[in-house]
Design a protein around this motif. Structure first.
Motif, PDB file in Angstrom:
ATOM      1  N   VAL A 110       0.830  -1.212   0.000  1.00  0.00           N
ATOM      2  CA  VAL A 110       0.000   0.000   0.000  1.00  0.00           C
ATOM      3  C   VAL A 110       0.867   1.266   0.000  1.00  0.00           C
ATOM      4  O   VAL A 110       0.519   2.273  -0.623  1.00  0.00           O
ATOM      5  CB  VAL A 110      -1.007  -0.030   1.178  1.00  0.00           C
ATOM      6  CG1 VAL A 110      -0.321   0.055   2.525  1.00  0.00           C
ATOM      7  CG2 VAL A 110      -2.036   1.074   1.047  1.00  0.00           C
ATOM      8  N   HIS A 111       2.036   1.204   0.641  1.00  0.00           N
ATOM      9  CA  HIS A 111       2.935   2.371   0.643  1.00  0.00           C
ATOM     10  C   HIS A 111       3.447   2.675  -0.772  1.00  0.00           C
ATOM     11  O   HIS A 111       3.796   3.812  -1.076  1.00  0.00           O
ATOM     12  CB  HIS A 111       4.104   2.130   1.605  1.00  0.00           C
ATOM     13  CG  HIS A 111       5.078   3.271   1.646  1.00  0.00           C
ATOM     14  ND1 HIS A 111       4.723   4.530   2.086  1.00  0.00           N
ATOM     15  CD2 HIS A 111       6.380   3.365   1.282  1.00  0.00           C
ATOM     16  CE1 HIS A 111       5.776   5.336   1.990  1.00  0.00           C
ATOM     17  NE2 HIS A 111       6.793   4.659   1.502  1.00  0.00           N
ATOM     18  N   HIS A 112       3.487   1.647  -1.605  1.00  0.00           N
ATOM     19  CA  HIS A 112       4.029   1.817  -2.963  1.00  0.00           C
ATOM     20  C   HIS A 112       2.941   1.950  -4.022  1.00  0.00           C
ATOM     21  O   HIS A 112       3.248   1.985  -5.214  1.00  0.00           O
ATOM     22  CB  HIS A 112       4.938   0.627  -3.306  1.00  0.00           C
ATOM     23  CG  HIS A 112       6.215   0.652  -2.530  1.00  0.00           C
ATOM     24  ND1 HIS A 112       7.349   1.291  -2.982  1.00  0.00           N
ATOM     25  CD2 HIS A 112       6.540   0.154  -1.312  1.00  0.00           C
ATOM     26  CE1 HIS A 112       8.309   1.172  -2.085  1.00  0.00           C
ATOM     27  NE2 HIS A 112       7.846   0.487  -1.053  1.00  0.00           N
ATOM     28  N   VAL A 164      11.884  12.546   2.658  1.00  0.00           N
ATOM     29  CA  VAL A 164      12.561  11.956   1.486  1.00  0.00           C
ATOM     30  C   VAL A 164      11.573  11.635   0.361  1.00  0.00           C
ATOM     31  O   VAL A 164      11.983  11.241  -0.724  1.00  0.00           O
ATOM     32  CB  VAL A 164      13.401  10.703   1.841  1.00  0.00           C
ATOM     33  CG1 VAL A 164      14.462  11.060   2.863  1.00  0.00           C
ATOM     34  CG2 VAL A 164      12.555   9.536   2.300  1.00  0.00           C
ATOM     35  N   HIS A 165      10.271  11.819   0.615  1.00  0.00           N
ATOM     36  CA  HIS A 165       9.263  11.575  -0.426  1.00  0.00           C
ATOM     37  C   HIS A 165       9.000  12.855  -1.215  1.00  0.00           C
ATOM     38  O   HIS A 165       7.915  13.421  -1.148  1.00  0.00           O
ATOM     39  CB  HIS A 165       7.968  11.041   0.183  1.00  0.00           C
ATOM     40  CG  HIS A 165       8.109   9.664   0.768  1.00  0.00           C
ATOM     41  ND1 HIS A 165       8.575   9.443   2.035  1.00  0.00           N
ATOM     42  CD2 HIS A 165       7.858   8.438   0.247  1.00  0.00           C
ATOM     43  CE1 HIS A 165       8.606   8.137   2.274  1.00  0.00           C
ATOM     44  NE2 HIS A 165       8.182   7.505   1.212  1.00  0.00           N
ATOM     45  N   THR A 166       9.998  13.328  -1.925  1.00  0.00           N
ATOM     46  CA  THR A 166       9.800  14.524  -2.747  1.00  0.00           C
ATOM     47  C   THR A 166      10.648  14.461  -4.010  1.00  0.00           C
ATOM     48  O   THR A 166      11.739  13.876  -3.997  1.00  0.00           O
ATOM     49  CB  THR A 166      10.126  15.818  -1.950  1.00  0.00           C
ATOM     50  OG1 THR A 166       9.865  16.937  -2.801  1.00  0.00           O
ATOM     51  CG2 THR A 166      11.559  15.865  -1.473  1.00  0.00           C
ATOM     52  N   ASN A 184      17.737   8.704  -3.465  1.00  0.00           N
ATOM     53  CA  ASN A 184      17.785   7.231  -3.421  1.00  0.00           C
ATOM     54  C   ASN A 184      16.447   6.619  -2.983  1.00  0.00           C
ATOM     55  O   ASN A 184      16.168   5.458  -3.284  1.00  0.00           O
ATOM     56  CB  ASN A 184      19.017   6.687  -2.663  1.00  0.00           C
ATOM     57  CG  ASN A 184      19.103   7.126  -1.227  1.00  0.00           C
ATOM     58  OD1 ASN A 184      18.124   7.046  -0.493  1.00  0.00           O
ATOM     59  ND2 ASN A 184      20.284   7.585  -0.806  1.00  0.00           N
ATOM     60  N   HIS A 185      15.586   7.419  -2.327  1.00  0.00           N
ATOM     61  CA  HIS A 185      14.257   6.867  -2.011  1.00  0.00           C
ATOM     62  C   HIS A 185      13.330   6.898  -3.232  1.00  0.00           C
ATOM     63  O   HIS A 185      12.412   6.074  -3.329  1.00  0.00           O
ATOM     64  CB  HIS A 185      13.619   7.579  -0.818  1.00  0.00           C
ATOM     65  CG  HIS A 185      12.530   6.761  -0.177  1.00  0.00           C
ATOM     66  ND1 HIS A 185      12.768   5.544   0.433  1.00  0.00           N
ATOM     67  CD2 HIS A 185      11.183   6.948  -0.092  1.00  0.00           C
ATOM     68  CE1 HIS A 185      11.626   5.034   0.865  1.00  0.00           C
ATOM     69  NE2 HIS A 185      10.638   5.865   0.556  1.00  0.00           N
ATOM     70  N   ARG A 186      13.589   7.814  -4.173  1.00  0.00           N
ATOM     71  CA  ARG A 186      12.815   7.787  -5.428  1.00  0.00           C
ATOM     72  C   ARG A 186      13.051   6.457  -6.145  1.00  0.00           C
ATOM     73  O   ARG A 186      12.137   5.877  -6.719  1.00  0.00           O
ATOM     74  CB  ARG A 186      13.220   8.959  -6.337  1.00  0.00           C
ATOM     75  CG  ARG A 186      12.716  10.299  -5.853  1.00  0.00           C
ATOM     76  CD  ARG A 186      12.830  11.374  -6.916  1.00  0.00           C
ATOM     77  NE  ARG A 186      14.177  11.871  -7.135  1.00  0.00           N
ATOM     78  CZ  ARG A 186      14.731  12.888  -6.479  1.00  0.00           C
ATOM     79  NH1 ARG A 186      14.047  13.522  -5.552  1.00  0.00           N
ATOM     80  NH2 ARG A 186      15.962  13.301  -6.757  1.00  0.00           N
ATOM     81  N   HIS A 188      13.725   3.689  -4.691  1.00  0.00           N
ATOM     82  CA  HIS A 188      12.972   2.666  -3.962  1.00  0.00           C
ATOM     83  C   HIS A 188      11.513   2.582  -4.421  1.00  0.00           C
ATOM     84  O   HIS A 188      10.925   1.508  -4.426  1.00  0.00           O
ATOM     85  CB  HIS A 188      13.037   2.936  -2.456  1.00  0.00           C
ATOM     86  CG  HIS A 188      12.285   1.922  -1.657  1.00  0.00           C
ATOM     87  ND1 HIS A 188      12.669   0.603  -1.598  1.00  0.00           N
ATOM     88  CD2 HIS A 188      11.139   2.020  -0.933  1.00  0.00           C
ATOM     89  CE1 HIS A 188      11.799  -0.062  -0.858  1.00  0.00           C
ATOM     90  NE2 HIS A 188      10.857   0.762  -0.435  1.00  0.00           N
ATOM     91  N   HIS A 189      10.948   3.722  -4.813  1.00  0.00           N
ATOM     92  CA  HIS A 189       9.541   3.733  -5.245  1.00  0.00           C
ATOM     93  C   HIS A 189       9.363   3.482  -6.737  1.00  0.00           C
ATOM     94  O   HIS A 189       8.239   3.509  -7.237  1.00  0.00           O
ATOM     95  CB  HIS A 189       8.870   5.061  -4.865  1.00  0.00           C
ATOM     96  CG  HIS A 189       8.412   5.106  -3.438  1.00  0.00           C
ATOM     97  ND1 HIS A 189       7.088   4.956  -3.077  1.00  0.00           N
ATOM     98  CD2 HIS A 189       9.101   5.254  -2.290  1.00  0.00           C
ATOM     99  CE1 HIS A 189       6.989   5.033  -1.755  1.00  0.00           C
ATOM    100  NE2 HIS A 189       8.200   5.218  -1.253  1.00  0.00           N
ATOM    101  N   GLY A 190      10.476   3.279  -7.457  1.00  0.00           N
ATOM    102  CA  GLY A 190      10.377   3.051  -8.898  1.00  0.00           C
ATOM    103  C   GLY A 190      10.011   1.611  -9.225  1.00  0.00           C
ATOM    104  O   GLY A 190      10.266   0.698  -8.441  1.00  0.00           O
TER     105      GLY A 190
HETATM  106 ZN   LIG Z   1       8.597   5.474   0.789  1.00  0.00          ZN
END
Ligand SMILES: [Zn+2]
Ligand SMILES: [Zn+2]
Length: 357
Positions: A110-112, A164-166, A184-186, A188-190
């Motif tokens: 759900v977070h992704h 970090v979600h930006t 680097n968190h972008r 993670h969401h890719g």
């Molecule tokens: Zn995240």
């Protein structure tokens, strides 16, 4: 009163600032239905976790009281730093297994599920992770860190991950070497091939470097956000349960006990060996984001429901300490049912048809 309550105004303020900066730069980072869905998922998770989180705290307290090996001086900053670094290390494993074991991915997916990436995405937190996450932190209890320390370092780790979600912050030089950053968190969401199962860190990215799961953001191929089996819904409750349903259906349709078990405990991309030849790689240029019509009345309903929901959440967080467990569950369940029905309404064929006209 839950400490996260104090962060709600701060979260909303930063979202407003990000929207304003994006608008000034001519960037379209927010879509209304996606943002409202992120807020609603965050709200639902807070309702559930005020009840579910108690399991974590009770289990942790029992273990630390019975088996805690050391006594820690809470006035010594080293106690807090050690606890935070260790917590972050265990968080890495919570998060990694949350991606690499299908039944745990069912909680974290759900977070992704947003196909956007902005500060509201950070609020898409799971409502179903509470039943297993605490197990990973047992070593902290065995080391004797008191439950207050566990709560506070857990909160620091969680709140750190908000900023970090930006997409508005680029690469941050040497900080990329050891910190979790927007860049680097972008990754993670890719859902691009180079992003899958990468960058699990909470605060420190050194764990990813140590265990071979680190990847830098690529200029030549920006991350395409979301998951390969898209949610395709604005329903916050469905967002939390859809992958459990998918696993159940997959296990039912898969012959053989070994393969059935693999549906639950192998990685999310696992398929029976005879089907392996059909798996596809991701083609970024072909990806189309989920969208539905959004007439004015639906926007009004969406915004109103989120405002009322947030007000109810704040009220609940303030009064919950005086409620019995039964009252807490009843309050949470009433909100949950309302949001399930609103979510259904958003995607009901008749509503969509009316929205087209
Ligand atoms: Zn995240
Ligand atoms: Zn993740």
């Amino acid at each position: 009163m839950r400490p996260i309550l104090y962060f709600i105004p701060f979260f909303f303020l930063l979202i407003a600032i990000e929207m304003w900066v994006a608008h000034r730069r001519g960037l379209k980072l927010y879509r209304l239905q996606d943002t409202i869905t992120s807020l609603n998922i965050g709200m639902v998770s807070q309702f559930v976790n005020t009840v579910g989180g108690i399991i974590t705290l009770v289990m942790y307290s029992i273990i630390v009281d019975r088996f805690g090996a050391f006594t820690w001086d809470l006035k010594n900053p080293l106690t807090w730093i050690t606890a935070l670094v260790l917590y972050d290390f265990f968080y890495y494993w919570v998060h990694r297994t949350g991606h690499e074991v299908n039944i745990l991915w069912a909680a974290h997916v759900v977070h992704h599920s947003s196909e956007e990436f902005n500060l509201s995405t950070a609020l898409r937190q799971s409502s179903t992770g509470f039943y297993f996450r605490w197990v990973f932190y047992i070593p902290l209890a065995l080391l004797g860190f008191p439950v207050q320390v566990f709560i506070i370092v857990g909160l620091i780790d969680l709140v750190y991950q908000y900023w970090v979600h930006t997409q508005l912050i680029g690469r941050l030089g040497f900080l990329e070497l050891f910190l979790v950053t927007p860049s680097n968190h972008r990754v993670h969401h890719g859902q691009n091939d180079y992003c899958i199962d990468k960058n699990y860190g909470g605060i420190l990215s050194i764990w990813d470097r140590m265990f071979g799961t680190y990847a830098d953001e690529r200029e030549d191929e920006k991350p395409i956000y979301g998951v390969r089996k898209p949610l395709q819904s604005w329903n916050p409750i469905w967002g939390n349960v859809h992958h459990y349903v998918a696993i159940y259906k997959q296990a039912r349709a898969t012959p053989g006990w070994r393969n059935k078990l693999m549906c639950f405990f192998a990685g999310p991309s696992w398929v029976p060996p005879e089907q392996a030849a059909h798996t596809e790689t991701f083609e970024p240029s072909k990806f189309v984001r989920f969208s539905t019509p959004s007439p004015q009345w639906m926007k009004t309903l969406a915004i109103t429901s989120s405002v009322i929901g947030t007000a109810l959440l704040v009220h609940f967080l303030i009064v919950q300490a005086n409620l019995t467990m039964g009252q807490r569950i009843a309050y949470s369940a009433a909100v949950m049912v309302s949001y399930f029905l609103i979510g259904l309404a958003w995607l009901h064929p008749k509503v969509l048809k009316a929205a087209h006209e």
